[in-house]
Design a protein around this motif. Structure first.
Motif, short mmCIF file in Angstrom:
data_model
loop_
_atom_site.label_atom_id
_atom_site.label_comp_id
_atom_site.label_asym_id
_atom_site.label_seq_id
_atom_site.Cartn_x
_atom_site.Cartn_y
_atom_site.Cartn_z
N THR A 78 -38.07 27.42 77.04
CA THR A 78 -36.92 26.58 77.37
C THR A 78 -35.59 27.16 76.90
O THR A 78 -34.55 26.54 77.13
CB THR A 78 -37.11 25.18 76.75
OG1 THR A 78 -37.23 25.31 75.32
CG2 THR A 78 -38.33 24.49 77.31
N SER A 80 -33.57 29.62 77.86
CA SER A 80 -32.52 29.92 78.83
C SER A 80 -31.87 28.63 79.34
O SER A 80 -30.66 28.57 79.53
CB SER A 80 -33.07 30.74 79.99
OG SER A 80 -34.06 30.01 80.69
N LYS A 81 -32.66 27.59 79.56
CA LYS A 81 -32.10 26.32 80.03
C LYS A 81 -31.26 25.65 78.95
O LYS A 81 -30.20 25.10 79.23
CB LYS A 81 -33.22 25.39 80.50
CG LYS A 81 -33.86 25.86 81.78
CD LYS A 81 -34.96 24.94 82.23
CE LYS A 81 -35.59 25.51 83.50
NZ LYS A 81 -36.78 24.79 83.89
N LYS A 83 -29.66 27.18 76.54
CA LYS A 83 -28.43 27.97 76.41
C LYS A 83 -27.45 27.63 77.54
O LYS A 83 -26.26 27.45 77.30
CB LYS A 83 -28.76 29.45 76.43
CG LYS A 83 -27.56 30.33 76.19
CD LYS A 83 -27.94 31.80 76.13
CE LYS A 83 -26.71 32.66 75.89
NZ LYS A 83 -27.04 34.07 75.82
N ALA A 84 -27.96 27.53 78.76
CA ALA A 84 -27.10 27.19 79.90
C ALA A 84 -26.50 25.80 79.73
O ALA A 84 -25.31 25.59 79.97
CB ALA A 84 -27.89 27.28 81.20
#
Length: 189
Positions: A78, A80-81, A83-84
């Motif tokens: 999770t 990358s999500k 961080k975005a």
């Protein structure tokens, strides 16, 4: 592994003590152990309790290890999500530190380069351009190539004859060679 192996050794020793007590001391009515009178069954139970306690620790340790691994895997899946989403929230509420604090975030810090860092970067850039012979558009505009004069003369000569504007000189006549000299050469033979 040191802690695990010592637990295994202790557990194995406790199992041996329990089994041997049951086998070899079953007919003994009681023993004085650390100032307390105990039957062989009570002594064997003491060691069995220690084995059970060690197994509880090993089970809990294995469960903790599995839980830690599951947590790491979930965070990796999770990341990358998260961080975005964090970037979105920081962008939406960049001017509102209180709202960001409600999300557990702080405003982004703008990197400030020192004058020394900027100077070093400029020097490195200039050295790289010089080493690679790269030029900017103004430098390129100032460079003009030169063509040797002989090449220009050849090109101009072929251009004028091809266009027909230049007059071609009349062919020159070659004088015939004297005949008597040729005859004299044949006469000697």
């Amino acid at each position: 592994m040191g802690s695990n192996s010592s637990h295994l050794v202790q557990s194995n020793n406790d199992q041996l003590m329990s089994a041997a007590t049951k086998q070899y001391l079953a007919n003994v009515p009681s023993l004085s152990v650390a100032g307390e009178s105990m039957t062989p069954a009570q002594i064997a139970q003491l060691f069995d309790d220690r084995v059970a306690s060690t197994q509880t620790v090993q089970t809990a340790t294995a469960g903790r290890t599995a839980a830690v691994k599951a947590n790491r895997d979930k965070r990796a899946q999770t990341a990358s999500k998260v961080k975005a989403y964090t970037t979105i929230i920081q962008g939406m509420f960049a001017e509102s530190p209180d709202t960001l604090a409600a999300f557990g975030l702080t405003p982004r810090k703008v990197a400030q380069k020192s004058a020394a860092t900027k100077s070093i970067a400029a020097l490195k850039s200039k050295a790289t351009r010089k080493a690679r012979h790269t030029m900017g558009k103004d430098q390129k505009a100032g460079i003009k190539g030169t063509v040797p004069a002989s090449d220009i003369a050849i090109i101009e000569g072929s251009a004028t004859s091809a266009s027909g504007s230049a007059t071609t000189p009349p062919p020159t006549e070659v004088a015939p060679s004297p005949a008597p000299a040729a005859n004299a050469a044949h006469a000697v033979v």
